[in-house]
Design a protein around this motif. Structure first.
Motif, PDB file in Angstrom:
ATOM      1  N   GLU A  22      41.865   6.139  36.480  1.00 13.93           N
ATOM      2  CA  GLU A  22      41.858   6.569  35.081  1.00 13.93           C
ATOM      3  C   GLU A  22      40.997   7.806  34.887  1.00 13.93           C
ATOM      4  O   GLU A  22      41.389   8.744  34.174  1.00 13.93           O
ATOM      5  N   TYR A  68      42.772  10.814  36.409  1.00 15.17           N
ATOM      6  CA  TYR A  68      43.906  11.244  35.580  1.00 15.17           C
ATOM      7  C   TYR A  68      43.431  12.038  34.364  1.00 15.17           C
ATOM      8  O   TYR A  68      44.007  13.073  34.009  1.00 15.17           O
ATOM      9  N   LYS A  69      42.355  11.582  33.721  1.00 10.71           N
ATOM     10  CA  LYS A  69      41.808  12.308  32.569  1.00 10.71           C
ATOM     11  C   LYS A  69      41.368  13.713  32.977  1.00 10.71           C
ATOM     12  O   LYS A  69      41.578  14.683  32.245  1.00 10.71           O
ATOM     13  N   GLU A  85      41.949   1.425  40.956  1.00 13.48           N
ATOM     14  CA  GLU A  85      42.180   1.124  39.545  1.00 13.48           C
ATOM     15  C   GLU A  85      41.081   1.725  38.671  1.00 13.48           C
ATOM     16  O   GLU A  85      41.360   2.311  37.618  1.00 13.48           O
ATOM     17  N   THR A 100      52.519   7.459  28.704  1.00  8.00           N
ATOM     18  CA  THR A 100      51.600   6.924  29.707  1.00  8.00           C
ATOM     19  C   THR A 100      52.035   7.309  31.117  1.00  8.00           C
ATOM     20  O   THR A 100      53.223   7.285  31.436  1.00  8.00           O
TER      21      THR A 100
END
Length: 504
Positions: free
Chosen positions: A73, A76-77, A69, A90
């Protein structure tokens, strides 16, 4: 970091991302520290338990889940910066595996895309609107109504009266609630007619009409349904009148209502007599007295015809333009994710609720619909809106359509004078110093400009768009390439000619 992109049929992409094992191991260590600060482990202060002890206490899976988790993020960025995908909305983490390397699988909706194909070949016949004498007569009758003398009446309703009513009309050729339950409910509230009208909305949500304080002129040529005026004749103040009317089976005149039977519940709240003014030159002069030279009746009719023709032309061109846009969309190649359709559906729903001055929850409760029902109802309009928007945006770019600052300033000046007059124009002009106001005006003008251009395309009247510098360079390169190829071919032709001469 290794990234693989798989484009899927629903205009989404699956991004498979492998990262170094050491990077994930660091993420696990950080995740463990975060978890240890939140749990009580016997014999250790919060945040001080070793990794092995913590893993035994909460489970290795919990640490891995926390690490995924937190790291997901950031991964992904980074992927968005390094990949060539243009993302809409999203991302969804579809899967995560540890072997052979830590691997994330993201599913992402993509930005909509459009290929207009040969949009400049689209043609559509245009019918000029026609204003008839009847249209002019109707407009004059409306003007007479505006200047009519209105007086309250205590007597029963008569043909020609203007009545103010609460009204509910529901189709009776569809399944309705149990009649016994409806009758009992009606009897329980028979003394509160205002409540009955709203109760009818709950009993039969698939209604034709539901209005409070609606003004109706009881004349045969302006009826809600054939026979409505006759059915209301004799009603008294405060009376609840219930009746059924069937629309004639004439598709051309009544469209989807043809052959349908509707039950009307009408509460009479006000009855008024109307006395219309005499239609003559005096009336024409009275309604145009603010002009430099009051008009005669003949001049008034001419003025009304001109105004109707101008309005009809504007409406016809707008309708025609959107038909052309839809036709261009039909032959274009358009792709978009379902997330965009859902977002656009919600936008249209919100706009509709604002127009009706009702919250979404209240609307769902009154109409006995679910959220999914409402989204389904707006699904096709949302798709049409998306396709139209994409067509307009692409044509604006392809045709080089823009609104310059000078054009914007001119339009703002004309708008302010038209709306507020010369004397107050300067005061209201300051409103358009606001950036948001200016951009709203620019957007409206740009849409108007591109729709005018689309009309010209469909009529075969549009000039060819000017080439951009990049397109000019490409065209020059193509011409140069053709010239080089031509020059290279000439010696071959000369050699063939020489060979023929020697043989002769």
């Amino acid at each position: 970091m290794n990234i693989q992109t798989e484009r899927l049929e629903d205009h989404t992409a699956r991004l498979t991302v492998e990262i170094e094992a050491t990077r994930f191991e660091k993420a696990k260590q950080q995740a463990a520290r975060n978890i240890s600060r939140k749990v009580n482990i016997p014999g250790f202060r919060k945040g001080k338990a070793p990794y092995r002890i913590l893993a035994n206490f909460v489970g290795e899976e919990a640490i891995v889940a926390e690490a995924v988790e937190q790291l997901g993020e950031d991964v992904y960025k980074s992927v968005l910066k390094e990949s060539d995908v243009e993302v809409y909305g999203t991302a969804e983490l579809e899967d995560f595996t540890l072997e052979p390397l830590p691997t994330f699988k993201f599913r992402v909706p993509l930005q909509p895309s459009i290929d207009l194909n040969d949009y400049r070949s689209v043609r559509l016949d245009y019918e000029e609107p026609v204003i008839t004498d009847e249209d002019v007569d109707n407009a004059i009758n409306s003007l007479l109504e505006q200047h009519a003398v209105i007086e309250d009446s205590q007597g029963p309703v008569q043909i020609g009266h203007r009545v103010t009513v609460d009204i509910h009309g529901v189709f009776v050729d569809e399944e309705q609630p149990d009649e016994d339950d409806a009758d009992e409910d009606h009897e329980a509230h028979d003394h509160e007619h205002d409540d009955v009208i709203d109760e009818r909305l709950h009993e039969a949500p698939n209604y034709l009409l539901h209005r409070h304080d609606m003004q109706i002129i009881l004349e045969a040529d302006r009826e809600i349904a054939p026979g409505f005026a006759k059915a209301m004749e004799g009603a008294t103040l405060g009376e609840l009148r219930t009746f059924e009317l069937t629309y004639p089976d004439d598709d051309e005149e009544h469209g989807e209502l043809a052959g349908r039977t509707v039950r009307f519940d009408v509460v009479v709240k006000k009855i008024e007599n109307r006395t219309l003014p005499v239609l003559n030159d005096d009336f024409a002069a009275r309604v145009t007295e603010q002009e430099d030279q009051p008009l005669t009746l003949l001049q008034l009719r001419m003025r009304i015809r001109e105004n109707l023709e101008a309005a009809a032309e504007m409406d016809a061109r707008s309708e025609y333009a959107w038909k052309v846009v839809d036709k261009i969309a039909e032959q274009a190649t358009i792709s978009y994710p379902e997330e965009l359709v859902k977002d656009e559906s919600n936008r249209l729903i919100d706009n509709a609720m604002r127009r009706m001055n009702i919250s979404r929850d209240d609307y769902l409760r009154l109409t006995q619909q679910t959220e999914d029902d409402l989204l389904e109802q707006f699904h096709e309009p949302a798709i049409r809106s998306i396709q139209r928007g994409l067509v307009l945006r692409e044509i604006i770019e392809r045709e080089g359509i823009e609104i310059t600052e000078d054009q914007l300033e001119k339009e703002i000046a004309n708008f302010v004078v038209a709306q507020f007059g010369e004397e107050q124009a300067a005061s209201f002009r300051t409103l358009f110093e606001d950036k948001a106001m200016r951009e709203t005006m620019r957007t409206d003008l740009l849409q108007e400009r591109v729709l005018d251009h689309i009309v010209a395309i469909a009529k075969g009247e549009a000039a060819q768009p000017q080439l951009t510098l990049e397109e000019e360079d490409e065209e020059n390169e193509d011409e140069n390439q053709v010239s080089i190829e031509s020059e290279e071919s000439e010696p071959v032709e000369d050699a063939e000619a020489d060979t023929q001469g020697e043989s002769e």
